[in-house]
Structure formats: C-alpha cells, structure tokens
Design an enzyme around this catalytic site. Structure first.
Site, mmCIF file in Angstrom:
data_model
loop_
_atom_site.group_PDB
_atom_site.id
_atom_site.type_symbol
_atom_site.label_atom_id
_atom_site.label_comp_id
_atom_site.label_asym_id
_atom_site.label_seq_id
_atom_site.Cartn_x
_atom_site.Cartn_y
_atom_site.Cartn_z
ATOM 1 N N ASN A 252 -10.678 -3.438 5.972
ATOM 2 C CA ASN A 252 -11.573 -2.376 5.479
ATOM 3 C C ASN A 252 -12.178 -1.541 6.617
ATOM 4 O O ASN A 252 -13.349 -1.168 6.579
ATOM 5 C CB ASN A 252 -12.687 -2.973 4.618
ATOM 6 C CG ASN A 252 -12.182 -3.444 3.267
ATOM 7 O OD1 ASN A 252 -10.977 -3.468 3.008
ATOM 8 N ND2 ASN A 252 -13.079 -3.848 2.401
ATOM 9 N N ARG B 122 -4.205 -11.565 -2.229
ATOM 10 C CA ARG B 122 -4.913 -12.024 -3.422
ATOM 11 C C ARG B 122 -3.940 -12.131 -4.597
ATOM 12 O O ARG B 122 -2.834 -11.581 -4.546
ATOM 13 C CB ARG B 122 -6.045 -11.036 -3.752
ATOM 14 C CG ARG B 122 -7.163 -11.060 -2.713
ATOM 15 C CD ARG B 122 -8.190 -9.971 -2.942
ATOM 16 N NE ARG B 122 -7.675 -8.640 -2.666
ATOM 17 C CZ ARG B 122 -8.400 -7.521 -2.660
ATOM 18 N NH1 ARG B 122 -9.699 -7.598 -2.930
ATOM 19 N NH2 ARG B 122 -7.857 -6.358 -2.398
#
Length: 345
Positions: free
Chosen positions: A85, A217
């Site tokens: 990020n 994920r």
C-alpha cells in the site's frame, strides 16, 4: 582616536553581520515540512514504515498526533515494516522532496535509512517481499500486488539515474541501486508467465524460492493480474537502452492486453445503487483484475477460497468491496506503448 573609533565600529558591524548570518543559518536549518515531520514520527527502528499501526489502525498522515495516537505509534514495532500500500516508498519519496525544499538534514537522513531498509529487504533473486522481516503467511512472497515491488524499483532507478530529486542522496547508493535494478529486472523477466511458448503478463505474487505464482488472500487467487502487470510494463519502459529480452517482455505483454480487452461494458453500480456488476457501455474498454492461467478468461475469488467465472456469483460483500475490473491498460496501449516503440526502434 578617530582611527580607534573606526576600528571599533567595524568590529561591531562584523559582529552584527556574523550574528545575523548565524541567525539566518539557524532559521534555514530549522525550516520544516509538516508532512515530513509526521513521517519522522512514524518511522520504525529498522528504517521502514508501517501501513498499519498495532491494532490494525491504518496510517493516515492527515490525522493530528494526539497522545493516544502517539502511544499507538510507539507501540508499533519493526515487524510492521512493509512496502504494501505504498508504505516506505511513499515516505522515502516525500522526504527526499521535502529535503530539497527545506534543506532539513533530518529528512534526508530518514529517507536514506528507508533506502537502506529496501536494500536489505531485497532477495538474492531480485524480488522484494511484501513485509520484511515478518515472513508469516504470504508476507514473504515476492509481491507485485498493488505495485509494491515496482514502487521500490522506481526508487532504485531514480537513485541510479539521479532523477526525480534523488540526486540528493548519498552517491555511494548509486552502484547499489544499479545492482538492485539489475537483479529486480532479472526477477521480472523470469516471472513473466508463458503460455504455449508465448509470453503474457505477470501474477500478483510469487513464491520467493520457486518463483511460481502464489495466492494471497482467499479472494486473490494465483492468476494473471492485469493492474500489477501494467505497472510492471511501465517500469520496463523507463529503462534506457533496453535489452532484446526487455523489449520482448514489453511487446508481448501489450499484445496480451490488446487481445484480452473487454469492449462494450463497464463495472459500476446498477441504476438502483444497491449492487455492482457489468453494465453495457459502448464507449468502455476494461479488463478483469484476474485471468485464468490456461484459458485467459476472467476469474473471481471469494472469502471462502472459492473461485468463480462470473463476478455475479461471488458474495455481495466481495462483489462490492474490490476492484474486479478496471481501465488499467487503456493508456498503456493507446499512448505509452506507441511512444515507447517510436523511441526504441
């Protein structure tokens, strides 16, 4: 007597000038940048920055540094260090710019500590993990996801080429950055996915040892990943005097994007505003976020680790909480690639 007075007056003037100069120098040294000052507070002991503080609090520099927030920052240890990020790369870029503006040495020192962290975090094979030194779960994987590794490589290229304000960093970093770029490029070329002998694009993350595509994920399956691949191609296009292998990687990736585009639809809220899906739009060209390795068809993951071939078949929460489609490659195909071709005949 007159001569003595003249000398005395001269000494006073020199003293006042020296004081004024010293005061001016002090004021220059103390010039600060509000954002940079906050970044100094958030920097971890290993030189990196977190994307989240202990307890899962997202780093937001617009928030005031209250006592409660400062306590959370202090409790966040070096295991939170990451390039995910935009963490760490965002701060290094901002601090280098702030140093050029203010000449505040503290900002350059902090940026160079961050750069040292990036050098240390790079694998021998050229890749960077999402987190370092935390190796839990998928954090140790080589991570292109959300442009993590490419953000780092752009910093390394800026150091090596002395561009985008990075001419201010320690000149001893130039050779190290050149080596980091060379190894990073090697990793990129080795991880480009091949189908029936033809190069395509890249996955979002790879096993750090085998260089095989890996899942992150549950809703992010191992697959061809369009958003990240656009970032990779743009980085490759920055390289001066690209090798035949680099040129081949770029051209094949762009060809894959052109053949895999979805024309006539956009991914947006339905008119009732309650759900999101594909809506006909004659002016729109998009790509799915993930594509199957064998079929080149879009795939969609869900929190239960299932993979669907239709975005309408995943859960409402995931369907409306992730960027499953985007226009990522439009400018790459229409503008960037033709310009690059012209300059790299």
């Amino acid at each position: 007597m007159k001569k003595i007075k003249t000398i005395f007056y001269t000494l006073i003037c020199l003293s006042l000038y020296s004081c004024a100069s010293a005061q001016q120098a002090t004021q220059t040294a103390q010039k600060t940048d509000e954002l940079a000052e906050k970044m100094l507070v958030y920097q971890l002991s290993n030189g990196a920055w977190p994307k989240q503080l202990v307890g899962g609090i997202v780093v937001k520099y617009e928030l005031p540094l209250t006592d409660a927030l400062l306590a959370k920052i202090k409790a966040t240890d070096y295991m939170h260090a990451t390039i995910d990020n935009k963490a760490t790369s965002r701060e290094i870029n901002a601090l280098v710019k702030a140093y050029k503006t203010t000449q505040n040495k503290a900002y350059l020192v902090a940026a160079e500590k961050g750069i040292d962290y990036l050098f240390k975090a790079q694998y021998a094979n050229g890749g960077w993990p999402q987190y370092y030194p935390d190796k839990s779960s998928y954090r140790a994987e080589i991570t292109y996801n959300d442009d993590a590794m490419i953000n780092v490589l752009n910093i390394m290229l800026n150091i090596a080429a002395q561009t985008n304000d990075f001419e201010v960093v320690n000149k001893a970093y130039i050779a190290k950055a050149e080596d980091a770029v060379k190894r990073g490029l090697d990793c990129i070329l080795k991880t480009q996915i091949t189908q029936n002998g033809k190069l395509t694009i890249w996955a979002a993350q790879y096993d750090q040892n085998t260089l095989k595509p890996a899942k992150a994920r549950n809703f992010e399956p191992a697959s061809l990943s369009t958003s990240e691949s656009v970032g990779i191609v743009r980085f490759l296009m920055r390289l001066k005097n690209p090798s035949p292998a680099t040129k081949n990687a770029i051209s094949n990736a762009v060809a894959w994007f052109d053949s895999s585009k979805i024309v006539g639809f956009k991914f947006a809220k339905f008119p009732d505003g309650k759900d999101t899906g594909l809506i006909p739009d004659a002016t729109s060209t998009i790509w799915a976020r993930f594509y199957d390795f064998q079929t080149n068809k879009p795939i969609f993951g869900d929190r239960d680790n299932s993979i669907k071939s239709n975005v309408a078949d995943i859960s409402f929460e995931r369907r409306n909480g992730y960027g499953w489609y985007g226009t990522w490659a439009n400018n790459l195909i229409l503008k960037d690639y033709p310009k690059w071709q012209k300059n790299n005949q």
